[in-house]
Scaffold this motif. Structure first.
Motif, short mmCIF file in Angstrom:
data_model
loop_
_atom_site.label_atom_id
_atom_site.label_comp_id
_atom_site.label_asym_id
_atom_site.label_seq_id
_atom_site.Cartn_x
_atom_site.Cartn_y
_atom_site.Cartn_z
N TYR A 12 0.83 -1.20 0.00
CA TYR A 12 0.00 0.00 0.00
C TYR A 12 0.86 1.26 0.00
CZ TYR A 12 -4.14 -2.76 1.47
OH TYR A 12 -5.17 -3.64 1.54
N VAL A 13 1.82 1.28 0.92
CA VAL A 13 2.68 2.46 1.08
C VAL A 13 3.48 2.73 -0.18
CG1 VAL A 13 4.65 3.40 2.37
CG2 VAL A 13 2.78 2.27 3.60
N ALA A 14 4.03 1.66 -0.76
CA ALA A 14 4.82 1.83 -1.98
C ALA A 14 3.96 2.29 -3.15
CB ALA A 14 5.52 0.51 -2.32
N ALA A 15 2.77 1.73 -3.27
CA ALA A 15 1.91 2.03 -4.43
C ALA A 15 1.33 3.45 -4.39
CB ALA A 15 0.77 1.01 -4.51
N THR A 16 1.19 4.01 -3.20
CA THR A 16 0.54 5.32 -3.07
C THR A 16 1.51 6.45 -2.77
OG1 THR A 16 0.08 4.87 -0.72
CG2 THR A 16 -1.63 4.29 -2.31
N GLY A 17 2.78 6.14 -2.67
CA GLY A 17 3.77 7.19 -2.42
C GLY A 17 3.78 7.73 -1.02
N LEU A 18 3.26 6.96 -0.06
CA LEU A 18 3.22 7.43 1.32
C LEU A 18 4.55 7.28 2.04
CD1 LEU A 18 -0.25 6.14 2.63
CD2 LEU A 18 0.45 8.52 2.33
N ALA A 19 5.49 6.61 1.42
CA ALA A 19 6.77 6.35 2.11
C ALA A 19 7.50 7.64 2.46
CB ALA A 19 7.66 5.47 1.24
N GLY A 20 7.19 8.73 1.78
CA GLY A 20 7.85 9.99 2.06
C GLY A 20 7.32 10.71 3.27
N GLU A 21 6.25 10.22 3.86
CA GLU A 21 5.67 10.84 5.06
C GLU A 21 6.40 10.32 6.29
OE1 GLU A 21 3.34 13.06 5.24
OE2 GLU A 21 2.46 13.07 3.23
N PRO A 22 7.02 11.22 7.10
CA PRO A 22 7.76 10.77 8.29
C PRO A 22 6.92 9.92 9.24
CG PRO A 22 8.22 13.07 7.81
CD PRO A 22 7.11 12.67 6.90
N THR A 23 5.67 10.31 9.46
CA THR A 23 4.83 9.55 10.40
C THR A 23 4.54 8.15 9.86
OG1 THR A 23 2.85 10.54 9.40
CG2 THR A 23 3.74 11.61 11.37
N GLY A 74 -16.68 20.50 -2.89
CA GLY A 74 -16.92 19.82 -1.63
C GLY A 74 -17.29 18.36 -1.78
N ALA A 75 -17.38 17.87 -3.02
CA ALA A 75 -17.74 16.46 -3.24
C ALA A 75 -16.54 15.57 -2.96
CB ALA A 75 -18.23 16.25 -4.67
N VAL A 76 -16.81 14.36 -2.44
CA VAL A 76 -15.75 13.41 -2.14
C VAL A 76 -15.27 12.75 -3.43
CG1 VAL A 76 -15.15 11.31 -0.89
CG2 VAL A 76 -16.67 12.99 0.16
N LEU A 77 -13.95 12.70 -3.61
CA LEU A 77 -13.38 12.09 -4.80
C LEU A 77 -13.68 10.59 -4.84
CD1 LEU A 77 -9.88 13.83 -4.67
CD2 LEU A 77 -11.81 14.43 -6.16
N ALA A 78 -13.68 10.02 -6.04
CA ALA A 78 -13.93 8.59 -6.20
C ALA A 78 -12.91 7.77 -5.41
CB ALA A 78 -13.87 8.22 -7.68
N GLU A 79 -13.32 6.58 -4.99
CA GLU A 79 -12.47 5.76 -4.14
C GLU A 79 -11.16 5.36 -4.83
OE1 GLU A 79 -14.45 2.48 -2.42
OE2 GLU A 79 -16.02 3.69 -1.47
N ASP A 80 -11.17 5.24 -6.16
CA ASP A 80 -9.95 4.85 -6.86
C ASP A 80 -9.12 6.04 -7.32
OD1 ASP A 80 -11.67 5.75 -8.78
OD2 ASP A 80 -11.48 4.02 -10.12
N HIS A 81 -9.50 7.25 -6.93
CA HIS A 81 -8.68 8.43 -7.23
C HIS A 81 -7.37 8.33 -6.43
CE1 HIS A 81 -7.35 12.64 -7.19
NE2 HIS A 81 -8.13 12.85 -8.23
N PRO A 82 -6.25 8.77 -6.98
CA PRO A 82 -4.97 8.65 -6.26
C PRO A 82 -5.00 9.22 -4.85
CG PRO A 82 -4.58 9.28 -8.53
CD PRO A 82 -6.05 9.30 -8.35
N VAL A 83 -5.69 10.35 -4.64
CA VAL A 83 -5.76 10.94 -3.30
C VAL A 83 -6.56 10.04 -2.37
CG1 VAL A 83 -6.57 12.91 -1.95
CG2 VAL A 83 -5.48 13.29 -4.17
N SER A 84 -7.67 9.49 -2.88
CA SER A 84 -8.48 8.57 -2.07
C SER A 84 -7.69 7.31 -1.74
CB SER A 84 -9.78 8.20 -2.80
OG SER A 84 -10.61 9.32 -2.96
N ARG A 85 -6.94 6.80 -2.69
CA ARG A 85 -6.14 5.60 -2.46
C ARG A 85 -5.09 5.85 -1.38
NH1 ARG A 85 -3.32 5.06 -7.03
NH2 ARG A 85 -2.47 3.04 -6.38
#
Length: 343
Positions: free
Chosen positions: A231-242, A280-291
């Motif tokens: 998950y972390v690798a696919a969504t680019g979250l690895a750059g977040e310190p937390t 103000g609408a919620v992005l689709a679940e498969d949008h990169p931000v939602s992922r």
């Protein structure tokens, strides 16, 4: 028009504050052929003789498992439960929606809530109206347009009126307290529950769920680590310190677990805010931000010491987060489980 309807329901709820305790409205609209009150009673698991044309005030409703007031609106039926939730159970909805469309709205004082749309025996879409972006069912996004009023209900206390508005917009039926002439149905026993998986993963992927539950805990932990890393690798979250700190604790057991988990809270809040577009609408679940949001939440839920939800539910969002990468990873997980040490 929608704003006016929502204001009307907001005023209705202010006039009847006791409805916040526990309330359920279920609208049944026959499609192929008309329905009778007696047919509705049978679908609820009762008999015609269980119906009270004139409710007896001396009866203690708390002694019954199901209590329904049944009103008419042209060909539609409105089932009202003042302190119940039966109309929102999948087992009940499937029966009520035989050759019919059904919308049911339930909430209670503990903020448990559910809005469900069923048709022809199938749960079409369901959601917690407080979190309208998280939907499930046969076609979860079929009511996207109608649910926009819920997505805009960002102030505390707005979601109940917004959810009632959705029901009226879809069905054309106005929700209200039952008619004075509405008969009451009292059921000592209601329709039994369907067999259920121990957690959400069992409903989404029962095969993978049972394989994991038959495996030793170390194998379960290894699978969770593998998936969260993906998950972390696919969504680019690895750059977040937390995220790095939490992931280190999840994989190696190092660091402070409480600190690592708490550090994800601001990130989750930010990612949830990022999921809304300019309207103000919620992005689709498969949008990169939602992922990214689902991946961060899965990491949070996987942290050691969490008692809810079930840690295996970390895998529920895998198809959404990983997309085309998930089938290959799932195959690898099956191999990991099959190769577990045998005693």
């Amino acid at each position: 028009m929608i704003d006016e309807t929502q204001r009307r329901y907001a005023g209705f709820l202010q006039r009847h504050p006791y409805l916040a305790e526990a309330t359920c409205w279920t609208v049944v609209q026959p499609i192929a052929s008309p329905l009778t009150v007696e047919a509705i009673v049978e679908r609820l698991g009762g008999r015609a003789e269980d119906l009270e044309p004139e409710p007896d005030d001396d009866v203690d409703e708390a002694d019954y498992e199901g209590v329904f007031y049944i009103s008419h609106d042209d060909a539609s039926f409105i089932l009202y439960e003042s302190n119940g939730y039966q109309g929102n159970r999948p087992e009940v909805l499937r029966r009520l929606s035989d050759r019919a469309r059904v919308l049911s709205l339930f909430w209670n004082v503990n903020w448990t809530a559910r809005l469900t749309y069923a048709a022809y025996g199938t749960i079409v879409t369901a959601l917690d109206p407080k979190f309208p972006g998280e939907r499930w069912g046969k076609t979860p996004h079929v009511l996207d347009t109608e649910l926009m009023v819920l997505e805009a209900a960002t102030e505390p206390g707005q979601w109940q009126a917004a959810a009632m508005t959705v029901v009226e917009v879809v069905t054309g039926v106005r929700l209200d307290l039952p008619d004075a002439s509405a008969p009451r149905l009292l059921l000592e026993e209601t329709i039994p529950d369907d067999p259920r998986a121990p957690s959400a993963l069992g409903g989404v992927d029962p095969d993978l769920d049972v394989r994991l539950r038959l495996a030793p805990e170390p194998v379960q932990a290894a699978v969770i680590h593998r998936v969260v890393n993906a998950y972390v690798a696919a969504t680019g979250l690895a750059g977040e310190p937390t995220v790095r700190e939490a992931l280190d604790h999840l994989v190696t057991g190092g660091g402070d677990a409480r600190r690592a988990g708490a550090g994800l809270t601001p990130l989750l809040t930010r990612l949830m805010d990022d999921r809304r577009d300019e309207q103000g609408a919620v992005l689709a679940e498969d949008h990169p931000v939602s992922r990214r949001f689902w991946a961060a939440r899965a990491l949070d839920e996987a942290m050691p010491g969490r008692t809810w939800p079930d840690r295996l539910d970390v895998l529920v969002s895998a198809p959404t987060i990983l997309g085309d990468m998930w089938p290959a990873l799932r195959s690898q997980l099956k191999t990991m489980i099959a190769e577990r040490p045998r005693h």
